[in-house]
Design an enzyme around this catalytic site. Structure first.
Site, PDB file in Angstrom:
ATOM      1  N   TYR A 140      -1.993  -2.508   4.659  1.00 26.35           N
ATOM      2  CA  TYR A 140      -0.597  -2.431   5.374  1.00 26.35           C
ATOM      3  C   TYR A 140      -0.961  -2.985   6.888  1.00 26.35           C
ATOM      4  O   TYR A 140      -0.181  -3.806   7.243  1.00 26.35           O
ATOM      5  CB  TYR A 140      -0.443  -2.238   4.488  1.00 26.35           C
ATOM      6  CG  TYR A 140       1.449  -1.539   5.456  1.00 26.35           C
ATOM      7  CD1 TYR A 140       2.498  -2.548   4.904  1.00 26.35           C
ATOM      8  CD2 TYR A 140       1.829  -0.834   5.971  1.00 26.35           C
ATOM      9  CE1 TYR A 140       3.595  -2.309   5.124  1.00 26.35           C
ATOM     10  CE2 TYR A 140       2.898  -1.371   6.541  1.00 26.35           C
ATOM     11  CZ  TYR A 140       3.763  -1.964   5.851  1.00 26.35           C
ATOM     12  OH  TYR A 140       5.725  -2.185   6.118  1.00 26.35           O
ATOM     13  N   SER A 161       6.542  -3.339  12.125  1.00 32.08           N
ATOM     14  CA  SER A 161       6.204  -2.176  10.957  1.00 32.08           C
ATOM     15  C   SER A 161       5.119  -1.372  12.168  1.00 32.08           C
ATOM     16  O   SER A 161       4.532  -1.923  13.227  1.00 32.08           O
ATOM     17  CB  SER A 161       5.570  -2.049  10.262  1.00 32.08           C
ATOM     18  OG  SER A 161       5.227  -0.849   9.954  1.00 32.08           O
TER      19      SER A 161
END
Length: 283
Positions: free
Chosen positions: A182, A169
């Site tokens: 995250y 990501s």
């Protein structure tokens, strides 16, 4: 046919001398061979990026597919459209990663491609994040993937071929406000991919990292907070699946989706102070 793992052995680093012709034949450099067909295991295949990857591989043809996910009805539906075998499981459960690897190896004999796409998110200030959510994000997004790769990588090294594509990501590259854990989990995967790439150098096995930005999937609904920004606009999951395909068949180490995300990543690396000031101001 079941393959037993080989005994532990050291994996060579980058070659000190130029290999001879026989060593060069059939390889795409020392970064691993490109893979165009064979057997593929896709995690996080129930929906979103994982389901799009399954669709792309099925459309290309020549692949035997094994799918993993936690949402059994969705996973079954995806598998039915791709004539794939399924192994529904929560990979954070003790031993689930080992059982998935054994299932795949027994079902198809070998795994030529692993697409590690399982992931969850959580949005909000870190000070309000429940400890259980911290553990779950780290387990699903990082540890489960690492444990599964640990089971499958020795078989690829012994075969002298294979590719592992990890879905990272952009949050793991630069850090995103409101997504501290995250970002940390995806950042760990990015560093893990780099380190692992050095370890398998010259074995014929390749490690790819696909780095998407905002993707139009159920991810945001499931994390509990919708995506509200006007920019950057979410890209379809199929664009990420295209990047996975390019990484697989071209032997690419790293691909950003969309490609322009490489620019802020470079700014972050070259001028971190400037990047932090801009990120603090514009988010």
């Amino acid at each position: 046919m079941s393959h037993a793992p080989s005994r532990a052995r050291s994996v060579p680093g980058p070659p000190a001398a130029t290999p001879g012709p026989s060593a060069r034949m059939g390889r795409r450099g020392s970064a691993g061979r490109a893979v165009t067909r064979g057997t593929a295991l896709v995690t996080g295949a129930s929906s979103g990026i994982g389901a799009a990857v399954v669709g792309r591989l099925a459309a290309e043809g020549g692949w035997s597919l094994v799918l993993n996910g936690r949402d059994v009805p969705r996973l079954t539906g995806v598998a039915a459209q791709a004539s794939a075998a399924v192994f529904p499981a929560d990979l954070t459960r003790p031993g689930a990663d080992r059982r998935l690897a054994e299932f795949a190896l027994e079902r198809v004999g070998r795994v030529d491609l692993l697409v590690a796409g399982a992931g969850i998110g959580w949005a909000g200030d870190f000070t309000t994040m429940p400890p259980s959510a911290i553990a779950e994000v780290i387990e699903v997004d990082a540890l489960a993937t690492m444990r599964l790769i640990r089971h499958l990588l020795p078989h690829m090294v012994d075969a002298g071929s294979g590719r592992i594509v990890i879905i990272g990501s952009f949050a793991g590259t630069v850090g995103v406000r409101g997504e501290a854990v995250y970002s940390a989990a995806k950042g760990a995967l990015a560093t893990f991919a780099d380190a692992l790439r050095y370890e398998v150098w010259g074995t014929g096995v390749g490690i790819s990292l696909v780095i998407p930005g905002v993707v139009d999937t159920p991810f945001f609904d499931r994390r509990g907070v919708p995506y509200r920004r006007s920019r950057p606009r979410p890209v379809p999951a199929e664009r990420v699946a295209d990047a996975v395909w390019r990484a697989t068949v071209r032997g690419r180490d790293e691909i950003y989706v969309p490609g322009w995300l490489r620019l802020p990543a470079r700014v972050r690396g070259a001028a971190p102070g400037l990047y932090r000031r801009l990120a603090a101001r514009f988010g």
